[in-house]
Design an enzyme around this catalytic site. Sequence first.
Site, PDB file in Angstrom:
ATOM      1  N   HIS A 201       0.835  -1.203   0.000  1.00  0.00           N
ATOM      2  CA  HIS A 201       0.000   0.000   0.000  1.00  0.00           C
ATOM      3  C   HIS A 201       0.876   1.262   0.000  1.00  0.00           C
ATOM      4  O   HIS A 201       0.693   2.164  -0.823  1.00  0.00           O
ATOM      5  CB  HIS A 201      -0.909  -0.017   1.235  1.00  0.00           C
ATOM      6  CG  HIS A 201      -1.724   1.227   1.415  1.00  0.00           C
ATOM      7  ND1 HIS A 201      -3.052   1.312   1.071  1.00  0.00           N
ATOM      8  CD2 HIS A 201      -1.396   2.458   1.902  1.00  0.00           C
ATOM      9  CE1 HIS A 201      -3.509   2.514   1.341  1.00  0.00           C
ATOM     10  NE2 HIS A 201      -2.508   3.240   1.847  1.00  0.00           N
ATOM     11  N   GLU A 202       1.855   1.282   0.912  1.00  0.00           N
ATOM     12  CA  GLU A 202       2.707   2.482   1.017  1.00  0.00           C
ATOM     13  C   GLU A 202       3.521   2.700  -0.257  1.00  0.00           C
ATOM     14  O   GLU A 202       3.726   3.829  -0.694  1.00  0.00           O
ATOM     15  CB  GLU A 202       3.637   2.375   2.232  1.00  0.00           C
ATOM     16  CG  GLU A 202       2.921   2.288   3.568  1.00  0.00           C
ATOM     17  CD  GLU A 202       1.902   3.399   3.786  1.00  0.00           C
ATOM     18  OE1 GLU A 202       2.107   4.512   3.283  1.00  0.00           O
ATOM     19  OE2 GLU A 202       0.874   3.127   4.452  1.00  0.00           O
TER      20      GLU A 202
ATOM     21  N   HIS B  36       1.704   4.633  -2.723  1.00  0.00           N
ATOM     22  CA  HIS B  36       1.840   6.088  -2.532  1.00  0.00           C
ATOM     23  C   HIS B  36       3.184   6.567  -3.097  1.00  0.00           C
ATOM     24  O   HIS B  36       3.262   7.595  -3.767  1.00  0.00           O
ATOM     25  CB  HIS B  36       1.801   6.447  -1.048  1.00  0.00           C
ATOM     26  CG  HIS B  36       0.452   6.323  -0.413  1.00  0.00           C
ATOM     27  ND1 HIS B  36      -0.691   6.837  -0.985  1.00  0.00           N
ATOM     28  CD2 HIS B  36       0.060   5.757   0.752  1.00  0.00           C
ATOM     29  CE1 HIS B  36      -1.728   6.589  -0.190  1.00  0.00           C
ATOM     30  NE2 HIS B  36      -1.303   5.922   0.863  1.00  0.00           N
TER      31      HIS B  36
ATOM     32  N   HIS C   2      -5.183   7.644  -2.113  1.00  0.00           N
ATOM     33  CA  HIS C   2      -6.141   6.657  -1.607  1.00  0.00           C
ATOM     34  C   HIS C   2      -7.298   6.439  -2.566  1.00  0.00           C
ATOM     35  O   HIS C   2      -7.809   7.373  -3.184  1.00  0.00           O
ATOM     36  CB  HIS C   2      -6.662   7.087  -0.236  1.00  0.00           C
ATOM     37  CG  HIS C   2      -5.674   6.836   0.852  1.00  0.00           C
ATOM     38  ND1 HIS C   2      -5.541   7.628   1.960  1.00  0.00           N
ATOM     39  CD2 HIS C   2      -4.749   5.850   0.988  1.00  0.00           C
ATOM     40  CE1 HIS C   2      -4.589   7.149   2.733  1.00  0.00           C
ATOM     41  NE2 HIS C   2      -4.080   6.078   2.159  1.00  0.00           N
TER      42      HIS C   2
END
Lengths: 89, 565
Positions: B294-295, B298, B304
């Site tokens: 997930h990170e 980014h 998101h």
Amino acid sequence: WSLPLKSVFVTFPGDIPKNLTDSELAENYLKNFGYMNTVERSGFQSMVSTAKALKRMQRQLGLEETGVLNKETLDAMKKPRCGVPDVAN
Amino acid sequence: YQTFEGDLKWDHNDVTYRILNYSPDMDSAIIDDAFARAFKVWSDVTPLTFTRLYDGTADIMISFGKKDHGDPYPFDGKDGLLAHAYPPGEGIQGDAHFDDDEFWTLGKGAVVKTRFGNANGATCHFPFSFGGKSYSTCTTEGRTDNLPWCSTTADYDKDKKYGFCPSELLYTFDGNAGGAPCVFPFIFLGEEYDSCTTEGRSDGYRWCATTGNFDQDKKYGFCPSRDIAVIGGNSEGDPCHFPFVFLGKEYHSCTSEGRGDGKLWCSTTDSYDDDQKWGFCPDQGYSLFLVAAHEFGHALGLDHSNIREALMYPMYSYAEDFSLHSDDIAGIQFLYGKTGPDPTPPNPNPPTAEPTEPTDPTEPTTTTTAVPVDPTKDACKQDTFDTITVIQGELHFFKDGHYWKTSGSSNAELKGPFTISNKWPALPAVIDSAFEDSLTKKLYFFSGTRFWVYTGQNVLGPRSIEKLGLPNNIEKVEGALQRGKGKVLLFSGENFWRLDVKAQTIDKGYPKFTDVVFGGVPNDAHDVFQYQGHTYFCRDRFYWRMNSRRQVDRVGYVKYDLLKC
């Protein structure tokens, strides 16, 4: 009938106190993740009403858009999550 | 999906990352693997590649930290915020931080990788039986050295497969002691310590000295967490003490009493009331792989998503069999495109003829037929080059029968591709090394064990490199550096030789080890050359630049800094 347990809450050393009221929790959440503050096109920063911010948060997280701090919304706010704001500022 | 404002993304597809430190919760090998798999989630669906760096500045710098950890966004203790990452860019941008007050696992409880023993580093199997008794944690039972161990199969009595569990008595991580175990007691600021401590640190990490006296030797490492250790609180790393007394009542297991958040905790001494030492009980933990994936989303430019099943949804949820959601795929491919070759559209224009180099006006002009060159032979699409060298003041990049050149000035245009056989017909397609003799302006080309010398259009060779005095076990010459007039250093493997160009012999006293004379550069560089007063050592797609005082003053990308792609 048994007597209800009387819970005593203590402050644990080294713990970050999170014993917030629901409204304090919601306010912190909405601020931290960008729902409260918005930057207008002019660059002026304005505060959004809590109800509006809640609606925005509910839409972003796929919850029912009520603008009210209901249980589903509170539960979502208590879940572990990524620290990156949902609304860019 | 959403991208960050301005569609922030990396301007290159070969993204680098560096792991700055480790969590005590899992073995470093498991953490490395979790991060590598998290990157693979994204590289599987895009043309992106991820290369791990072990020093210097990488695009994505990964670290674990607690609370205030050096950026304006402190973490908040266990649970709540798990991690954050910055969108692509310079400096802190692109970096990913993980809250080390969390219990990092692979999502299903403690992952205990063993060391030593006879199980080749397998993970513990919980529960396991030993001596007819069942164990769901590592144990020191059956040993006199107090080292915790576990079985790596369900039945130790039957299979006899075991390994040692994380313990500061076995090893430390990070620090400066190369993973040596703690030495107890040790002296720190005149005080004696019998166990790992957080004293002297503001980040809450437990450490120990790896010699008996830290004040004197300054050798230390961080203590790995034992599987039974509590998380957070004020005695991280210590096990629960059962029974313990809390508000006058005795507890034989973890409890949520005294807390409003329902989290299970325990005392690490026999009385919380007396000692107030506590921590959270180990739980399923958070999957480092899922949070990292997930990170890294980014860090690659994804914001998101509002689709609950998407990886980029802001809330954590564990998925046993993870696969990337179509929303995440659409998002990342919007930024970086898809994998595989692009479809080639019909081209209405005839093939482009190869640019030809102007010939020396003093030389007789010969008519050469322009040979079409594949227009996809773009220097910026090459990951590495066979050799890089300076000829007539211009930097030349050779690769598979072609070469490109640039004058190196800030606004210089990259010219090419040119075919090697057009300019130097005697040469093979692969050139391992080349240099221009500063005195005679003769060009020396090396390929395998042969070399050629060009003087204008006249060629001498091929000749064996043994003729220069190089040993016959050298497979190729990988780099050449001018050293004053008439001297050239030739690199091969981990050695280099000094060639007297005029005498065509190797000087006495050679070979020498490259890393002895040129400290801080890879000793397996595949290109070495001199350019604008600096010495460059290339390995993979990176270069290490060394100044005249033999200090590495820059590490960078060949593609971006030299080719200016």
